[in-house]
Structures are given as structure tokens and as C-alpha cells.
Design a protein around this motif. Sequence first.
Motif, PDB file in Angstrom:
ATOM      1  N   SER A  17      -1.377  17.172 132.573  1.00 48.34           N
ATOM      2  CA  SER A  17      -0.023  16.645 132.755  1.00 48.34           C
ATOM      3  C   SER A  17       0.124  15.810 134.021  1.00 48.34           C
ATOM      4  N   CYS A  18      -0.862  15.826 134.876  1.00 48.87           N
ATOM      5  CA  CYS A  18      -0.805  15.043 136.119  1.00 48.87           C
ATOM      6  C   CYS A  18      -1.145  13.584 135.838  1.00 48.87           C
ATOM      7  N   PRO A  19      -0.739  12.676 136.719  1.00 50.34           N
ATOM      8  CA  PRO A  19      -1.081  11.257 136.536  1.00 50.34           C
ATOM      9  C   PRO A  19      -2.589  11.029 136.549  1.00 50.34           C
ATOM     10  N   THR A  20      -2.972   9.906 135.973  1.00 48.90           N
ATOM     11  CA  THR A  20      -4.397   9.575 135.892  1.00 48.90           C
ATOM     12  C   THR A  20      -5.021   9.454 137.279  1.00 48.90           C
ATOM     13  N   GLU A  21      -4.268   8.934 138.240  1.00 45.63           N
ATOM     14  CA  GLU A  21      -4.810   8.793 139.591  1.00 45.63           C
ATOM     15  C   GLU A  21      -5.143  10.155 140.196  1.00 45.63           C
ATOM     16  N   VAL A  22      -4.290  11.148 139.914  1.00 49.22           N
ATOM     17  CA  VAL A  22      -4.547  12.489 140.445  1.00 49.22           C
ATOM     18  C   VAL A  22      -5.802  13.085 139.816  1.00 49.22           C
ATOM     19  N   LEU A  23      -5.954  12.925 138.510  1.00 51.93           N
ATOM     20  CA  LEU A  23      -7.146  13.440 137.830  1.00 51.93           C
ATOM     21  C   LEU A  23      -8.407  12.787 138.380  1.00 51.93           C
ATOM     22  N   VAL A  32     -34.386  29.772 143.579  1.00 56.91           N
ATOM     23  CA  VAL A  32     -33.382  28.985 144.309  1.00 56.91           C
ATOM     24  C   VAL A  32     -33.333  27.554 143.768  1.00 56.91           C
ATOM     25  N   MET A  33     -34.512  26.947 143.605  1.00 57.69           N
ATOM     26  CA  MET A  33     -34.572  25.586 143.074  1.00 57.69           C
ATOM     27  C   MET A  33     -33.956  25.508 141.676  1.00 57.69           C
ATOM     28  N   HIS A  34     -34.294  26.472 140.841  1.00 54.81           N
ATOM     29  CA  HIS A  34     -33.768  26.488 139.475  1.00 54.81           C
ATOM     30  C   HIS A  34     -32.246  26.621 139.473  1.00 54.81           C
ATOM     31  N   ASP A  35     -31.718  27.544 140.293  1.00 51.36           N
ATOM     32  CA  ASP A  35     -30.277  27.782 140.301  1.00 51.36           C
ATOM     33  C   ASP A  35     -29.502  26.601 140.874  1.00 51.36           C
ATOM     34  N   VAL A  36     -30.044  25.985 141.908  1.00 47.54           N
ATOM     35  CA  VAL A  36     -29.353  24.815 142.483  1.00 47.54           C
ATOM     36  C   VAL A  36     -29.259  23.704 141.442  1.00 47.54           C
ATOM     37  N   ASN A  37     -30.322  23.472 140.719  1.00 45.47           N
ATOM     38  CA  ASN A  37     -30.280  22.473 139.644  1.00 45.47           C
ATOM     39  C   ASN A  37     -29.273  22.861 138.572  1.00 45.47           C
ATOM     40  N   ALA A  38     -29.240  24.161 138.232  1.00 44.15           N
ATOM     41  CA  ALA A  38     -28.308  24.622 137.206  1.00 44.15           C
ATOM     42  C   ALA A  38     -26.858  24.480 137.673  1.00 44.15           C
ATOM     43  N   VAL A  39     -26.584  24.823 138.923  1.00 44.83           N
ATOM     44  CA  VAL A  39     -25.221  24.701 139.459  1.00 44.83           C
ATOM     45  C   VAL A  39     -24.786  23.242 139.501  1.00 44.83           C
ATOM     46  N   ILE A  40     -25.683  22.376 139.944  1.00 41.61           N
ATOM     47  CA  ILE A  40     -25.371  20.948 139.983  1.00 41.61           C
ATOM     48  C   ILE A  40     -25.089  20.438 138.584  1.00 41.61           C
ATOM     49  N   SER A  41     -25.892  20.851 137.617  1.00 41.79           N
ATOM     50  CA  SER A  41     -25.681  20.420 136.237  1.00 41.79           C
ATOM     51  C   SER A  41     -24.337  20.895 135.700  1.00 41.79           C
ATOM     52  N   GLU A  42     -23.920  22.081 136.091  1.00 39.78           N
ATOM     53  CA  GLU A  42     -22.646  22.616 135.614  1.00 39.78           C
ATOM     54  C   GLU A  42     -21.462  21.911 136.266  1.00 39.78           C
ATOM     55  N   LEU A  43     -21.592  21.552 137.532  1.00 34.89           N
ATOM     56  CA  LEU A  43     -20.469  20.979 138.271  1.00 34.89           C
ATOM     57  C   LEU A  43     -20.364  19.475 138.132  1.00 34.89           C
ATOM     58  N   LEU A  44     -21.441  18.813 137.751  1.00 29.78           N
ATOM     59  CA  LEU A  44     -21.379  17.369 137.590  1.00 29.78           C
ATOM     60  C   LEU A  44     -20.736  17.015 136.261  1.00 29.78           C
ATOM     61  N   GLU A  45     -20.655  15.753 135.961  1.00 32.70           N
ATOM     62  CA  GLU A  45     -19.951  15.282 134.774  1.00 32.70           C
ATOM     63  C   GLU A  45     -20.550  15.849 133.493  1.00 32.70           C
ATOM     64  N   SER A  46     -21.841  16.144 133.482  1.00 35.55           N
ATOM     65  CA  SER A  46     -22.460  16.672 132.271  1.00 35.55           C
ATOM     66  C   SER A  46     -22.057  18.117 132.010  1.00 35.55           C
ATOM     67  N   GLY A  47     -21.510  18.799 133.020  1.00 38.92           N
ATOM     68  CA  GLY A  47     -21.107  20.181 132.859  1.00 38.92           C
ATOM     69  C   GLY A  47     -19.699  20.298 132.316  1.00 38.92           C
ATOM     70  N   GLN A  48     -19.266  21.541 132.144  1.00 38.52           N
ATOM     71  CA  GLN A  48     -17.963  21.803 131.565  1.00 38.52           C
ATOM     72  C   GLN A  48     -16.900  22.084 132.614  1.00 38.52           C
ATOM     73  N   PHE A  49     -17.299  22.263 133.867  1.00 36.92           N
ATOM     74  CA  PHE A  49     -16.328  22.658 134.880  1.00 36.92           C
ATOM     75  C   PHE A  49     -15.299  21.556 135.127  1.00 36.92           C
ATOM     76  N   VAL A  50     -15.754  20.339 135.383  1.00 35.87           N
ATOM     77  CA  VAL A  50     -14.834  19.236 135.650  1.00 35.87           C
ATOM     78  C   VAL A  50     -13.944  18.984 134.446  1.00 35.87           C
ATOM     79  N   GLU A  51     -14.515  19.041 133.257  1.00 39.44           N
ATOM     80  CA  GLU A  51     -13.725  18.830 132.048  1.00 39.44           C
ATOM     81  C   GLU A  51     -12.654  19.904 131.896  1.00 39.44           C
ATOM     82  N   HIS A  52     -13.005  21.142 132.212  1.00 29.25           N
ATOM     83  CA  HIS A  52     -12.039  22.235 132.109  1.00 29.25           C
ATOM     84  C   HIS A  52     -10.899  22.045 133.105  1.00 29.25           C
ATOM     85  N   VAL A  53     -11.212  21.648 134.324  1.00 28.85           N
ATOM     86  CA  VAL A  53     -10.175  21.423 135.336  1.00 28.85           C
ATOM     87  C   VAL A  53      -9.255  20.290 134.924  1.00 28.85           C
ATOM     88  N   ASN A  54      -9.816  19.203 134.413  1.00 23.73           N
ATOM     89  CA  ASN A  54      -8.991  18.080 133.981  1.00 23.73           C
ATOM     90  C   ASN A  54      -8.097  18.448 132.807  1.00 23.73           C
TER      91      ASN A  54
END
Length: 754
Positions: A556-562, A529-551
Amino acid sequence: MADLAVAAPPPTDLFGEPIEAHPPWFKPDSFLRPDFDPDAYVADLRSYVPLDSLAAELRSHLASLRAELVGLINRDYADFVGLSARLKGVDAAAARMRPPLAELRDKVASFRAAAAAGLAALRSGLEQRAAATAARELLELLLDTSHVVSKVEKLIKELPSAPSDSSNVEAVSGDKGYSGNVATPPNMDDGTDVRETQSILLERIASEMNRLKFYISHAQNLPFIENMEKRAQGATKLLDGSLERCFVDGLEHRDDKVIYNCLRAYAAIDNTSSAEEIFRTTVVSPLIQKIVPQNYAKVVAGVSSDDLEDDYEQIMQCVEKDCKFILEISSLANSGLHVFDFLANSILKEVHLAIQKGKPGATSPGKPKQFLKNYKASLRFLDFLEGYCSSKPAVTKFRSEPAYADFMRQWHVAVYFTLKFQDIAGGLDSVLTATITPAGMHDNQAKPQTLLLKQSVKLLESLQACWSDDVLVFSHSDKFLRLSLQLISRYTTWLSSGLAARKASDGGSSSPADAEWALSVPVEDFIYVMHDVNAVISELLESGQFVEHVNQLLASCPTEVLALVKHSILQAVEPLKELLPAIMNVMIMVIVKRSNEDLKHLKGITATYRMTNKLPVRHSPYVSGILHPLKVFLEGDRIHYLSEDDKAKLRRGSTDKITSIYYDMVSEVVTVARKTESSLQRLRQGAQRRVGANTDTSDNIISDTDKICMQLFLDIQEYARNLRAIGIDAREIETFRALWQCVAPRDKQDNIQF
């Protein structure tokens, strides 16, 4: 006049200011107003002033007026006495002035009567003139209406036998027409065929019909106009039929000049819908029916699939080949044909009808993959049609057409999202309510960091599904973002409920269904559980690829929306980060609970050294077992899934709590031993005094408490060495220093050595 008294000066106060003689509600100035009404005045005051007070105030005011009158008479008494002497002859002078004034009044009255009669006559003349002007205008309007009706009927009669020679055509066409690159009047010198001549005449007739409609609208409810309406309706019917035949003929022969003139005619009579419908049924419908079969029996039999992508490709080729000409004609600058919208009301409308009749299942959200594929293909098709719009207002007009709204209304994207929501959110929820199980390594090769639990794997798969190309609908990206945040929140709630249930398990309270996993799994699984929570946080935070993929998807949206999207995701992860200490605390508490079983043997030291001469020579056996649960945990086959930082936190947190409990138990044992020693010593001394024995004790005798402390001192030294073996310096633990102070000899209190 000797009896007339001189008016006394008004009374004054201490400062010489006059004292008000009347109350505030009594205003003498009211009597001097031209519109003064005594009845209204009394009625107004009697509502809040007694009549006796009002009468007394009026009498007082009357007395003051009389006194003032007497004063005035006494002041100008000489003039008052001589007034009668100066008024002699006034009556005679007034009699001489009265006749001229009467004569002047009669003359003014007669002049006023004459001026009023002249003004009345002038007004009557103006009214008659205005009525005549209105009647003339109405008569001219009726004559123009009759003339236009006759002219339209004559032109319609000439229409079937319209000449093709240039002289006659020029006589009826003037500077109207279409030639060259669909921009200039046709060159009639080369001869014009019957079809083109008819189109020019129809344009002329249409302009006259426009005038006729204008005249009729301004002369409604007149018998003459009502009689003319039948002729106008007949002429309109003949014009519509002739114009339709000419327009269809021009479309069939692809005659740009005829089409141009017919469109101008339709625009002149404000009947653009008929032209758009004729083009749809004549040109567009046959082309679309060849591409999209409208026989529903074939569809049911499987001859035609629900895929629209290939159909749209063929439709776009047909539009480019067979419909582009009329789009270019209708978009010419300064042609007045911008009122037509063949894109929406002809092409898009026919495509919509063809899909409804030929492929009704293509727009059904019950097949999500097929629906999304067709929906995206439809959006690309709309983009293709908008490419023919010459300006931004034209695009806006295209999107505001009812045909465009009907076409978009058939795509039930909200239903599609609901189905996807149930699929994605329901899939995650079903995994979370199941027993916690490790995931296979082969399931995580595509993940940026290996996940160990199926629940965590399902969370990232669900989040990635929300933003995958085969699921996401850009127009509903806000809903998919909300779904992503709900998934993260659901995963966080699942963890927090389990941790809360684990914490409250000792109390025997019931737990929610999704928290049973935390009660049934061994404590070693919390490493996963501890390992996975750290891994999920790492993926969802700025160091991960999820936020970058969504952006990237929302680029095409304004910078404020992003920025808001990024902030919302990061904010959703914060509660998950706050659970890390609780997960660590669960593992620490289990380890401490296991260590506490060995610490209970500490209480046996008191019985070992009570009332014996035995001296401690080595540490107690229980000491080796205190840190044994922690060592086993740290040496397990799963510990490598924890980071070095988490391992250090686990060691330090466990040893701190174990040492704290150790100190509490040692302190209790020593305190009880000293109290018991003190009580026994008092009893022994009392007995010795009664028998007269010597009460002095030898300093060489070691008390039971000292022996207990010596044993405990040996034990904590061994405990300190065991701490050092797992990488913990006992001197850095505050409770261990307190433990040392509790049992160490006096000469070793300040020097912790082990």
C-alpha cells in the motif's frame, strides 16, 4: 571705479581643465541652502579640519566672492548707475496699493473665521447624529433582547401543554420540522403527537436562544443586560432540561422526526456535546455494558478474558442495528447536522471507557500476542466506524476528535515494539555469543536453502519474525525495517570480528567476546560458515523471498518507498558479501600453514648433497606431504557443502600461496648453495696456488649446487604431478614457472614437462 580690478580667469592644468580652487571638504554650495547653520557647519568640519585651515579657506572664498562681485558691477556698470533714476515714484505707487491689499486681507480673514465656525457646527451635528444613531441601535438591541427573552419564556411556559392540532403547530413551526425519509418537514395535517410538537417548539426556542446569545454578546457590561442575564440563564436551564427529556424520549421510541428536530435544536444553541453525551449514556452505554462487563472483580476471577475480537464483532452488530439510525440522520445533506460526531464522541468514547473499566489488561503490551491481536481488532473496528463517514473530510474530522486520540493513546505500540526488539534482537545476540554449533537438518526444512549453523538459522528466523503477522505492526513498519537491518548488521559484525580475531591470533592479541568462536573451532567449520553466508545472501537478495515478502506487506506504500526499502535491504547485505573472500582466506591460510610444516624439510637437501658424491635419482619424501593437507581438506565429509566455484577458489588460492612459499624456500636454498660453492671454490683455488698445484678442474665433476638443483628439479616435477592430481595445472601458476626457471637445467628452461 578705476580701482576695481578685472577678475582673472580661473587657473587651468596642462590639458586646459580648470583646477579646483578649494579642497574636497570645502563645499561653497552649502552656504546657499535655506537651512544653512554656521555653527553646525563649523562643528561638523572641526572634527577633521583644523580651524586655521577652515579660516584660511573662508577668507579665500570671501576674496573670490568679492572679486566676482566687482566683475559683475563692471560688466553692468551702466545699469547699476541708472538704477536710482528708474526708482523714482516707487514709494508713491506702493502707498496707493497698500490700502486695497489690507482690505482684502481683512475680508479673507473674516471669511475663513466664518467657514471654520460652520465646519465646527457641522462636525458637532454629525457627532450628535452618530451618537443618536448608536443610542437608537443600542435601544433597539435592548428592546430586541427583552422581546426575545419574553418570547423564550412564553414558549417555554407553553411547552408542557403544547397542542397537537395542526393549526397551532403550524403557527409555531413554520417550515421547520422533519418528515418523510428524514428529509422534509413533517406533515402536520395528519396530526402530530405531543412529543413531536414539543420537539418542534424546542427547535423554535433554540433558534430564539441563539438570537438571545447573539444580542447579549453585542451588549455586554450594560446594567440592563446584566439584569436580563438571570432570566436568560433560567431560560437556558429550562430549555436544556426540556430538550434533554424530549431527546431521550425520542431515542427511546426511535422517533426519527423528534430526533431530527432535537438535533437541529442542539445545533442551533451550539451544544452538540450534550446531544452526543445523551446518546452515549442512553443508547450506547447499555449496549456496550452487556457486551463488555465492567465489573473488575469478574475480570480478576477469570470470568471475562482480555480478548476483544469477539467483543468488537458484537459491538459492530449493535452499531449496525441500534445506532445506524442516528448516524444516517446526522449525515443528511443540507441538514446542518454535520457538526455532530456520534461515531467518536458517543460510540468510540463508550467503547474506550468500557475497555478501560472492564478489560484493562487487553491494552497491556506485557502480553505481546494478546496485545497485537486486540490492537489489530481495534484497527478493524475503527475502519468499520469510518465506513459510516460519508466523505473524506468526515473521516478527517473523525480522526481529529479527542475521543479518537484518547482511544489510540491507550495502545502503547512503542512499548510493544521495545519488548519485541529485546526479544528478537536479544535472542539473536545470545546465539551469536555462544559457541558455533551446527544446526539439525530438521530445523531447516522450511528454509529455501538448508542452513548449517544455529547462528544463521536464528538470523533468518529473527528476520522472518520481524515481518510475520503475529509480530508486525504496520504503523511501525519503519522501526521493524530498521530492526531487520540491525539484525543483518549484527550478524555481519559477528562474522567480521571472528575473522579478524582469527587473522590476528598469531600475534597473541586479545579478541572481543563475540569473536572467541573463530579461535576455538577447527578450520573445517568455516565450510559451514561459507555455506551459510552464501545461503543468507541468496535469501536476502532479489533471488530470495525475503525482499518480495516485505514488499508484499508494504504494497500500500508508494512505489518510491518500496524502492527505498528494497535498496536498504540490498545495501545491508553488501558488507556480508564482502566477507566471503575473508572466510575463504581463513581456510587457505590454515591449509598453507599445515603444508609449510612439510616444506621445512626442503632445507635438509643441502646437507644431503654437501661434500658427497651422491647423485639424486628420485624426488624427496617431503614432496608428497606438501599438498596432503589440501587433499585431506578437499576429501573431507563437509566439503560437499561448498559450491564448485568455492572449491575451485579454495584449490587455486591454496596452491598459489603454497607454490609461492615453495619458490621462496627453493630460491633461498639455491642462492645459499651457490654462495657457499663460490666461497669454497675460492678457498680451494687459493690453497692450490700456494702449493703450486694445478688449479684446473675437470668439467666432468658435478658441483654440490648442481646436485642440489637436480634434486629440487625432481621435487618440483613431482609437485607438479601432485598438483595435476587435484586438478591444477602447474604451468598456469606464475610462481611455479619462476620455480622451474630457478632449478631446471638449461636445456629444459623453456619447456615445462613433468
